[in-house]
Design a protein around this motif. Structure first.
Motif, PDB file in Angstrom:
ATOM      1  N   ASN A  39      -3.840  -1.595  -0.402  1.00  0.00           N
ATOM      2  CA  ASN A  39      -3.494  -0.968  -1.312  1.00  0.00           C
ATOM      3  C   ASN A  39      -3.053   0.143  -1.240  1.00  0.00           C
ATOM      4  O   ASN A  39      -1.751   0.768  -0.564  1.00  0.00           O
ATOM      5  CB  ASN A  39      -4.181  -0.532  -2.880  1.00  0.00           C
ATOM      6  N   ALA A  60      -1.404  -0.055   2.388  1.00  0.00           N
ATOM      7  CA  ALA A  60       0.342  -0.976   2.508  1.00  0.00           C
ATOM      8  C   ALA A  60      -0.081  -2.028   3.177  1.00  0.00           C
ATOM      9  O   ALA A  60       1.037  -2.072   3.563  1.00  0.00           O
ATOM     10  CB  ALA A  60       1.257  -0.351   1.382  1.00  0.00           C
ATOM     11  N   LYS A  86       0.222  -5.500   3.995  1.00  0.00           N
ATOM     12  CA  LYS A  86       1.031  -6.838   3.595  1.00  0.00           C
ATOM     13  C   LYS A  86       0.436  -8.410   4.243  1.00  0.00           C
ATOM     14  O   LYS A  86      -0.058  -8.162   5.427  1.00  0.00           O
ATOM     15  CB  LYS A  86       2.476  -6.961   3.698  1.00  0.00           C
ATOM     16  N   PRO A  89       4.537   2.769   0.110  1.00  0.00           N
ATOM     17  CA  PRO A  89       4.565   1.711  -0.835  1.00  0.00           C
ATOM     18  C   PRO A  89       5.480   0.440  -0.081  1.00  0.00           C
ATOM     19  O   PRO A  89       6.411   0.979   0.190  1.00  0.00           O
ATOM     20  CB  PRO A  89       5.382   2.418  -1.922  1.00  0.00           C
ATOM     21  N   GLN A  90       4.718   0.201  -0.858  1.00  0.00           N
ATOM     22  CA  GLN A  90       5.612  -1.857   0.298  1.00  0.00           C
ATOM     23  C   GLN A  90       5.388  -2.481  -1.198  1.00  0.00           C
ATOM     24  O   GLN A  90       4.273  -2.462  -2.014  1.00  0.00           O
ATOM     25  CB  GLN A  90       5.040  -2.211   0.893  1.00  0.00           C
ATOM     26  N   ILE A  91       6.393  -3.843  -1.357  1.00  0.00           N
ATOM     27  CA  ILE A  91       6.353  -4.584  -1.764  1.00  0.00           C
ATOM     28  C   ILE A  91       6.437  -5.899  -0.949  1.00  0.00           C
ATOM     29  O   ILE A  91       6.313  -6.154  -0.280  1.00  0.00           O
ATOM     30  CB  ILE A  91       7.845  -5.080  -2.723  1.00  0.00           C
ATOM     31  N   ASP A  92       5.621  -6.559  -2.073  1.00  0.00           N
ATOM     32  CA  ASP A  92       4.314  -7.875  -1.274  1.00  0.00           C
ATOM     33  C   ASP A  92       4.122  -9.539  -2.534  1.00  0.00           C
ATOM     34  O   ASP A  92       3.349  -9.563  -2.993  1.00  0.00           O
ATOM     35  CB  ASP A  92       2.871  -7.439  -0.876  1.00  0.00           C
ATOM     36  N   GLY A 109       5.697  -9.703  -4.352  1.00  0.00           N
ATOM     37  CA  GLY A 109       5.935  -9.350  -5.920  1.00  0.00           C
ATOM     38  C   GLY A 109       5.011  -8.464  -6.295  1.00  0.00           C
ATOM     39  O   GLY A 109       4.994  -7.664  -7.005  1.00  0.00           O
ATOM     40  N   LYS A 110       4.296  -8.089  -5.806  1.00  0.00           N
ATOM     41  CA  LYS A 110       2.694  -7.259  -5.534  1.00  0.00           C
ATOM     42  C   LYS A 110       3.552  -5.470  -5.362  1.00  0.00           C
ATOM     43  O   LYS A 110       3.442  -5.679  -4.457  1.00  0.00           O
ATOM     44  CB  LYS A 110       1.869  -7.652  -5.257  1.00  0.00           C
ATOM     45  N   TYR A 111       3.476  -4.958  -6.172  1.00  0.00           N
ATOM     46  CA  TYR A 111       3.145  -3.607  -5.678  1.00  0.00           C
ATOM     47  C   TYR A 111       2.035  -2.756  -4.900  1.00  0.00           C
ATOM     48  O   TYR A 111       0.877  -3.030  -5.370  1.00  0.00           O
ATOM     49  CB  TYR A 111       3.796  -2.690  -7.061  1.00  0.00           C
ATOM     50  N   SER A 141       1.432   1.101  -3.400  1.00  0.00           N
ATOM     51  CA  SER A 141       1.545   2.287  -3.944  1.00  0.00           C
ATOM     52  C   SER A 141       0.869   2.552  -2.010  1.00  0.00           C
ATOM     53  O   SER A 141       2.047   3.651  -2.021  1.00  0.00           O
ATOM     54  CB  SER A 141       0.069   3.108  -4.614  1.00  0.00           C
TER      55      SER A 141
END
Length: 108
Positions: free
Chosen positions: A37, A40, A42, A70-73, A75-77, A79
């Motif tokens: 988190n 971030a 992935k 922040p990253q998107i992994d 579909g999960k955010y 922060s």
């Protein structure tokens, strides 16, 4: 970074302390959730995270330093927000010419 400075790198279970990646943090890493988190990271970049090694700089290294974005992994955010340093070395460079691992701990 200058000799004597220290930072942490999260490592996977099969990653040797003598072959760290190019990204680290000044933050204390106490669990995998922090790596995923606040840092971030992935799962595609590091499938599992099981340990953290503290490295001491032994020879000057140029770095980029700043907050983790922040990253998107899947579909999960994630922060971000933790501290991040990027070692400005090539992936194939022997980082042990610049770093000394001083401590490794397991995390869950």
């Amino acid at each position: 970074m200058q000799p004597g400075e220290r930072f942490n790198i999260a490592l996977s279970s099969d990653q040797k302390v003598t072959t760290p990646g190019n990204f680290g943090t000044f933050d204390d890493i106490n669990n995998v959730s922090y790596v995923r988190n606040e840092l971030a990271v992935k799962e595609g970049w590091k499938k599992d995270v099981s340990k953290v090694t503290t490295y001491e700089v032994t020879k000057p290294i140029n770095v980029f330093e700043g907050p983790v974005g922040p990253q998107i992994d899947g579909g999960k955010y994630l922060s971000g927000g933790g501290s991040q340093i990027q070692l400005l070395l090539k992936r194939e460079d022997n980082k042990m010419l610049y770093l000394n691992p001083v401590n490794t701990k397991e995390i869950k």
